[in-house]
Write a protein that holds these residues in place. Structure first.
Motif, PDB file in Angstrom:
ATOM      1  N   GLN A 215       0.820  -1.093  -0.038  1.00  0.00           N
ATOM      2  CA  GLN A 215       0.264   0.300  -0.206  1.00  0.00           C
ATOM      3  C   GLN A 215       0.784   1.291  -0.031  1.00  0.00           C
ATOM      4  O   GLN A 215       1.789   1.571   1.090  1.00  0.00           O
ATOM      5  CB  GLN A 215      -0.860   0.064   1.360  1.00  0.00           C
ATOM      6  N   PHE A 216       1.070   1.816  -1.142  1.00  0.00           N
ATOM      7  CA  PHE A 216       1.991   3.050  -1.106  1.00  0.00           C
ATOM      8  C   PHE A 216       1.202   4.310  -0.859  1.00  0.00           C
ATOM      9  O   PHE A 216      -0.121   4.305  -0.799  1.00  0.00           O
ATOM     10  CB  PHE A 216       2.307   3.169  -2.703  1.00  0.00           C
ATOM     11  N   ASP A 217       2.000   5.182  -0.103  1.00  0.00           N
ATOM     12  CA  ASP A 217       1.704   6.504   0.303  1.00  0.00           C
ATOM     13  C   ASP A 217       1.422   7.443  -1.088  1.00  0.00           C
ATOM     14  O   ASP A 217       0.436   8.443  -1.021  1.00  0.00           O
ATOM     15  CB  ASP A 217       2.688   7.097   1.298  1.00  0.00           C
ATOM     16  N   VAL A 218       2.185   7.286  -1.873  1.00  0.00           N
ATOM     17  CA  VAL A 218       2.104   8.045  -3.224  1.00  0.00           C
ATOM     18  C   VAL A 218       2.139   7.359  -4.279  1.00  0.00           C
ATOM     19  O   VAL A 218       2.961   6.372  -4.562  1.00  0.00           O
ATOM     20  CB  VAL A 218       3.435   9.151  -3.094  1.00  0.00           C
ATOM     21  N   VAL A 219       1.241   7.518  -5.254  1.00  0.00           N
ATOM     22  CA  VAL A 219       1.230   6.768  -6.413  1.00  0.00           C
ATOM     23  C   VAL A 219       1.173   7.859  -7.657  1.00  0.00           C
ATOM     24  O   VAL A 219       0.246   8.683  -7.704  1.00  0.00           O
ATOM     25  CB  VAL A 219      -0.118   5.847  -6.718  1.00  0.00           C
ATOM     26  N   LEU A 220       2.221   7.564  -8.448  1.00  0.00           N
ATOM     27  CA  LEU A 220       2.107   8.717  -9.727  1.00  0.00           C
ATOM     28  C   LEU A 220       2.006   7.913 -10.857  1.00  0.00           C
ATOM     29  O   LEU A 220       2.716   6.956 -11.219  1.00  0.00           O
ATOM     30  CB  LEU A 220       3.388   9.490  -9.612  1.00  0.00           C
ATOM     31  N   GLU A 221       1.432   8.354 -12.046  1.00  0.00           N
ATOM     32  CA  GLU A 221       1.063   7.604 -13.282  1.00  0.00           C
ATOM     33  C   GLU A 221       1.449   8.538 -14.488  1.00  0.00           C
ATOM     34  O   GLU A 221       0.922   9.499 -14.520  1.00  0.00           O
ATOM     35  CB  GLU A 221      -0.154   6.865 -13.294  1.00  0.00           C
TER      36      GLU A 221
ATOM     37  N   THR B   6       6.623   4.714  -0.714  1.00  0.00           N
ATOM     38  CA  THR B   6       6.121   4.276   0.769  1.00  0.00           C
ATOM     39  C   THR B   6       6.975   5.451   1.453  1.00  0.00           C
ATOM     40  O   THR B   6       8.223   5.450   1.295  1.00  0.00           O
ATOM     41  CB  THR B   6       6.438   2.934   1.196  1.00  0.00           C
ATOM     42  N   LEU B   7       6.414   6.122   2.351  1.00  0.00           N
ATOM     43  CA  LEU B   7       7.206   7.394   2.941  1.00  0.00           C
ATOM     44  C   LEU B   7       7.421   7.181   4.487  1.00  0.00           C
ATOM     45  O   LEU B   7       6.129   6.424   5.048  1.00  0.00           O
ATOM     46  CB  LEU B   7       6.355   8.688   2.699  1.00  0.00           C
ATOM     47  N   ARG B   8       8.091   7.466   5.229  1.00  0.00           N
ATOM     48  CA  ARG B   8       8.123   7.694   6.633  1.00  0.00           C
ATOM     49  C   ARG B   8       9.061   8.866   7.052  1.00  0.00           C
ATOM     50  O   ARG B   8      10.141   9.101   6.626  1.00  0.00           O
ATOM     51  CB  ARG B   8       8.913   6.430   7.234  1.00  0.00           C
ATOM     52  N   ASN B   9       8.180   9.856   7.732  1.00  0.00           N
ATOM     53  CA  ASN B   9       8.798  11.069   7.898  1.00  0.00           C
ATOM     54  C   ASN B   9       9.526  11.831   7.008  1.00  0.00           C
ATOM     55  O   ASN B   9      10.628  12.452   7.005  1.00  0.00           O
ATOM     56  CB  ASN B   9      10.298  10.892   9.157  1.00  0.00           C
TER      57      ASN B   9
ATOM     58  N   ILE C  91      11.527   8.704   1.598  1.00  0.00           N
ATOM     59  CA  ILE C  91      11.199   7.511   0.798  1.00  0.00           C
ATOM     60  C   ILE C  91      11.879   6.231   1.368  1.00  0.00           C
ATOM     61  O   ILE C  91      13.155   5.964   1.415  1.00  0.00           O
ATOM     62  CB  ILE C  91      11.447   7.561  -0.555  1.00  0.00           C
ATOM     63  N   THR C  92      11.008   5.135   1.832  1.00  0.00           N
ATOM     64  CA  THR C  92      11.478   3.915   2.315  1.00  0.00           C
ATOM     65  C   THR C  92      11.352   2.829   1.396  1.00  0.00           C
ATOM     66  O   THR C  92      11.977   1.757   1.499  1.00  0.00           O
ATOM     67  CB  THR C  92      10.870   3.476   3.618  1.00  0.00           C
ATOM     68  N   GLU C  93      10.423   3.052   0.651  1.00  0.00           N
ATOM     69  CA  GLU C  93      10.079   1.916  -0.515  1.00  0.00           C
ATOM     70  C   GLU C  93       9.749   2.603  -1.992  1.00  0.00           C
ATOM     71  O   GLU C  93       9.004   3.635  -1.937  1.00  0.00           O
ATOM     72  CB  GLU C  93       9.246   0.995  -0.147  1.00  0.00           C
TER      73      GLU C  93
END
Length: 334
Positions: free
Chosen positions: A246-252, A265-268, A271-273
């Motif tokens: 489940q991504f925090d940001v999806v860009l297409e 996927t973000l943390r603080n 980008i963590t993933e």
């Protein structure tokens, strides 16, 4: 030069895509210096997706499996294709120093010419007759080895192409067509009695005319090689579907060279993933781009610095340039 090249022709008697792709990789790993291998194979009721594609978006997977079909993922980039026994697959596997796309495609074009069919290379990876595609091609490079593979549609059930593949409207629009039917064709439409065996023989002839005489073709039986590890890889859930976080940001977006579906996927704010689904031809470059974003703060400045560190060839400059411009504008909107 032809006399100096070591040539070999390999045939598979299996219709199982996982076996055939395992054999393809086995031949790729074992190809010798100054050698070119022509590998001919067929899959039964199969959707094959590119290395970086999202299986769920490209294929109606449940319908395919309910109908007894199989999903497969190849090493190379590019888009999804449907294979049945009306289709013949070819792979040129070689010492990278011998890689010559024009010459490899010439084998296919000369083969169709022998059958009285005039075909041509168009777009980024298609062979066409009268503007309609009968062969899609993809490529893979690693170290000092390379392969180029593609399809030859003889009598494919085009209804199944539409039934199993989910082609985005953006991709259709970029090709100026409104349906799968309108852009593909079978060679049997141009030679009604054409058979797979005849096509195989013709390709073997044109291969030897262009590359030099080969020993008798080697037919690999389904259980004739110890491909257990490679078969396990190609048939595994992880290889076919992978994890879809489940991504925090999806860009297409879609570029002329392929579509991009980027998940972060973000943390603080970092980008963590990073995962990119794409039908771009250079599968390794797409993975490099995704990997370069991991551990970076989500700012356009840092993203550009990450992309700058990727070692690219002249052909890759357009991809990196487009990605930089696009990401810079999108990240400012987040």
């Amino acid at each position: 030069m032809n006399q100096l090249v070591n040539t070999k022709i390999v045939l598979s008697d299996s219709y199982d895509p996982w076996h055939n792709l395992a054999l393809e990789e086995f031949l790729f790993r074992s190809v010798e210096k100054n050698q070119v291998i022509l590998y001919l194979w067929q899959n039964q009721n199969t959707v094959v997706i590119g290395r970086n594609q999202n299986a769920w978006k490209e294929c109606r997977c449940t319908k395919l499996e309910d109908d007894g079909g199989k999903l497969a993922r190849r090493l190379s980039g590019g888009g999804a294709v449907f294979h049945d026994l009306g289709n013949l697959n070819f792979t040129f596997i070689m010492d990278r120093s011998l890689y010559d796309l024009h010459k490899q495609l010439q084998v296919i074009l000369e083969g169709t010419k022998k059958l009285g069919i005039n075909a041509e290379f168009t777009g980024r990876n298609d062979l066409t007759v009268d503007g309609k595609k009968f062969s899609g091609n993809a490529f893979y490079f690693e170290g000092n080895k390379a392969y180029h593979h593609g399809t030859v549609m003889i009598d494919v059930d085009v209804e199944k192409v539409s039934a199993y593949l989910q082609v985005s409207k953006e991709k259709m629009a970029s090709k100026g067509v409104n349906s799968v039917h309108s852009r593909v064709t079978n060679l049997r439409s141009y030679r009604s009695n054409l058979t797979i065996d005849e096509m195989k023989e013709t390709l073997q002839q044109s291969f030897q005319e262009l590359y030099g005489k080969s020993p008798e073709p080697i037919t690999i039986k389904e259980n004739g090689h110890d491909l257990k590890e490679l078969y396990a890889k190609y048939s595994s859930w992880d290889w076919l579907y992978g994890k879809t976080p489940q991504f925090d940001v999806v860009l297409e977006t879609r570029f002329p060279w392929g579509g991009i579906d980027l998940g972060l996927t973000l943390r603080n704010g970092r980008i963590t993933e990073s995962k990119i689904y794409s039908d771009a031809m250079n599968a390794n470059l797409i993975k490099q781009i995704a990997d370069s974003l991991v551990n970076l703060p989500l700012t356009s400045e840092n993203i550009l610095l990450g992309l700058k560190d990727i070692d690219i060839t002249e052909e890759d400059k357009q991809v990196i340039g487009d990605m930089k411009t696009w990401l810079q504008s999108k990240i400012k909107e987040i």
